[in-house]
Design a protein around this motif. Sequence first.
Motif, PDB file in Angstrom:
ATOM      1  N   GLY A   1       4.780  13.289   3.562  1.00 24.89           N
ATOM      2  CA  GLY A   1       3.598  14.052   3.186  1.00 24.89           C
ATOM      3  C   GLY A   1       2.288  13.385   3.558  1.00 24.89           C
ATOM      4  N   HIS A   2       1.190  14.179   3.482  1.00 17.87           N
ATOM      5  CA  HIS A   2      -0.121  13.713   3.964  1.00 17.87           C
ATOM      6  C   HIS A   2      -0.925  12.971   2.901  1.00 17.87           C
ATOM      7  CE1 HIS A   2      -1.067  17.545   1.964  1.00 17.87           C
ATOM      8  NE2 HIS A   2      -2.256  17.012   1.751  1.00 17.87           N
TER       9      HIS A   2
ATOM     10  N   VAL B   1       0.844  -1.193   0.000  1.00 15.47           N
ATOM     11  CA  VAL B   1       0.000   0.000   0.000  1.00 15.47           C
ATOM     12  C   VAL B   1       0.881   1.246   0.000  1.00 15.47           C
ATOM     13  CG1 VAL B   1      -1.932   1.168   1.120  1.00 15.47           C
ATOM     14  CG2 VAL B   1      -1.708  -1.322   1.311  1.00 15.47           C
ATOM     15  N   GLY B   2       1.002   1.873  -1.167  1.00 15.84           N
ATOM     16  CA  GLY B   2       1.879   3.029  -1.316  1.00 15.84           C
ATOM     17  C   GLY B   2       1.250   4.106  -2.166  1.00 15.84           C
ATOM     18  N   LYS B   3       2.042   5.185  -2.403  1.00 15.12           N
ATOM     19  CA  LYS B   3       1.490   6.296  -3.188  1.00 15.12           C
ATOM     20  C   LYS B   3       2.348   6.682  -4.386  1.00 15.12           C
ATOM     21  CE  LYS B   3       3.449  10.098  -0.431  1.00 15.12           C
ATOM     22  NZ  LYS B   3       3.138  11.343   0.287  1.00 15.12           N
TER      23      LYS B   3
ATOM     24  N   ARG C   1      16.100   7.185   7.670  1.00 18.82           N
ATOM     25  CA  ARG C   1      16.007   8.414   6.860  1.00 18.82           C
ATOM     26  C   ARG C   1      14.649   9.048   7.131  1.00 18.82           C
ATOM     27  NH1 ARG C   1      14.411   9.966   1.165  1.00 18.82           N
ATOM     28  NH2 ARG C   1      15.653  11.821   0.717  1.00 18.82           N
ATOM     29  N   HIS C   2      14.600   9.913   8.146  1.00 23.67           N
ATOM     30  CA  HIS C   2      13.320  10.519   8.509  1.00 23.67           C
ATOM     31  C   HIS C   2      13.523  11.700   9.436  1.00 23.67           C
ATOM     32  CE1 HIS C   2      13.461   8.566  12.509  1.00 23.67           C
ATOM     33  NE2 HIS C   2      14.114   7.638  11.847  1.00 23.67           N
ATOM     34  N   ARG C   3      12.496  12.555   9.516  1.00 27.05           N
ATOM     35  CA  ARG C   3      12.517  13.740  10.380  1.00 27.05           C
ATOM     36  C   ARG C   3      11.587  13.588  11.577  1.00 27.05           C
ATOM     37  NH1 ARG C   3      10.886  18.986   7.700  1.00 27.05           N
ATOM     38  NH2 ARG C   3      11.712  19.790   9.665  1.00 27.05           N
TER      39      ARG C   3
ATOM     40  N   SER D   1      -0.127  13.267  13.597  1.00 29.25           N
ATOM     41  CA  SER D   1       1.283  13.615  13.422  1.00 29.25           C
ATOM     42  C   SER D   1       1.378  15.091  13.090  1.00 29.25           C
ATOM     43  CB  SER D   1       1.897  12.788  12.287  1.00 29.25           C
ATOM     44  OG  SER D   1       3.161  13.316  11.906  1.00 29.25           O
ATOM     45  N   VAL D   2       2.375  15.768  13.621  1.00 27.44           N
ATOM     46  CA  VAL D   2       2.554  17.183  13.289  1.00 27.44           C
ATOM     47  C   VAL D   2       2.943  17.349  11.821  1.00 27.44           C
ATOM     48  CG1 VAL D   2       3.136  17.869  15.645  1.00 27.44           C
ATOM     49  CG2 VAL D   2       4.962  17.193  14.083  1.00 27.44           C
TER      50      VAL D   2
END
Length: 541
Positions: A354-355, A295-297, A469-471, A401-402
């Motif tokens: 992203g959302h 399940v991806g975008k 690899r993430h913020r 999530s912010v």
Amino acid sequence: MQPKYIFVTGGVLSSLGKGISSSSIATLLKSSGFKVSILKIDPYINVDPGTMSPLEHGEVFVTADGAETDLDIGHYERFLDTSLTKANNFTTGQVYLSVIENERQGKYLGKTIQVVPHIVDEIKARIKNVAKGNDFLVVELGGTVGDIEGMPYLEAMRQMKHELGSNQVISIHVTLIPFIKAAGEQKTKPTQHSVQELRRIGISPQIILARCEKPLSKELKRKLALSCDVDDDSVIVAEDAQSIYQCPINFLKEGILTPIAKNFNLDCIQPNMDEWDMLVKKIISPKNQITIGFVGKYLDLKESYKSLTEALIHAGANIDTRVNIKWIDSEKLDMQNIKILEDVDGILIPGGFGHRGIEGKINAITYARENKIPFLGICLGMQLAILEFLRNVANIKNANSVEFDVHTKEPAIYLIEDFIDQNGQNQIRTHKSPLGGTMRLGEYDCILKKDSVIYQSYHSQELIKERHRHRYEANPKYKEILEKNGMQISGESPNQLIEAVEIKEHPFFVAVQFHPEFTSRLKNPNAIILAFVKSALQFKK
């Protein structure tokens, strides 16, 4: 012995498989007992692909030392079963940046800075630096011969052969032999022109790697050898294969090591490819099959998930199972069409930013949790698994999530800066991206809880190392609520950042903050991805 250099260039068009060809050659040499390294040169002016869109560049592969690199570095690691560094991939942007910084510091003693010698000297120095301590260095030059941005690299190749000698440097040219359907025949003219362009700038390839859909006749191979001025045994047919992992075996059968040995004045090179051959046979003709709902975008460009799809192949090969992927667009997945997941044996939520498509992914997680379907969430996938659990099990309906709502009153996922601000630096190693954000990038320690599925999956290792690899991070303030409601925090960093979660009352529901796909290899599949695939096979049975 002094390092020997194999330069791999491409002709006619891109996407011919220079990365797979380079990886295959390096694999054969390593399997012959040589110490081999590999380098990818990208002629674009970006410093690295870290700020490039997945739609523009495909996957960004992350090395253990935190470099954001070209996806071919992933192929190199997967084929060679080794970890590379930021030195194994450089760009025109890095070369020019370095030369300009040196000029500003007065290191060129006031000379006029030019492409020749200064840019070319910087390129040669970087290539030689990677070669240190190795018997062979395979160097892949991105793009195609004739590209204006590739000219300094071709000049560096020419100069290195002149400086080191013809028995230390060889050139392999990967080129297309198109089949013209209307004429009913294969054409060699594009290859002839491509080689002529190389020779015009002073490079004569010793080996032609002919990419084609159908086998080449002896007559065509002979014609190529004559027109490209290479030996008859130096035209190697690289026919389309069922799996990229077949390529080293195919190259070996084609006899690619014979001209390599001859040009380097070496005795016969004999690799041991038995284990590799066995795994390839399990990829091509496996005993079992399963289907994973992915399940991806970024489904228009599946290269964005290259390491993950390859990791599923590795896991499948090691348990004699073909992993079929059912691609599901998360933007189109809602509770009305959720039954599209009915026929899958496992559900995978990959990383992303992203959302867009978030609610579809959360719907898939709900379906996996409620229907006891094996589930694996990666990076964003773990963050969404936490949000889904807080909303639907812990009854915190506003959990968010912010990244999706800056003003959320229930920030279950927040920026790494917020964790640092609340806890102090606490020896957290972070990376400042060019766009200003703080990231965790590269390899980090993770401590596993002993009574967990992930601990068993990693062969009862308490301390593992995986790449990030993430913020954004899971907010530790919600740990107590999660565990009280049945979600175990099964992995944490030494600084108490949440690295892995799982649901105990579920056959296999595991989500991790790191990217396990970056450390998966054909001979050594990643432990948690292998456990997920095994669980999906068990679910099907």
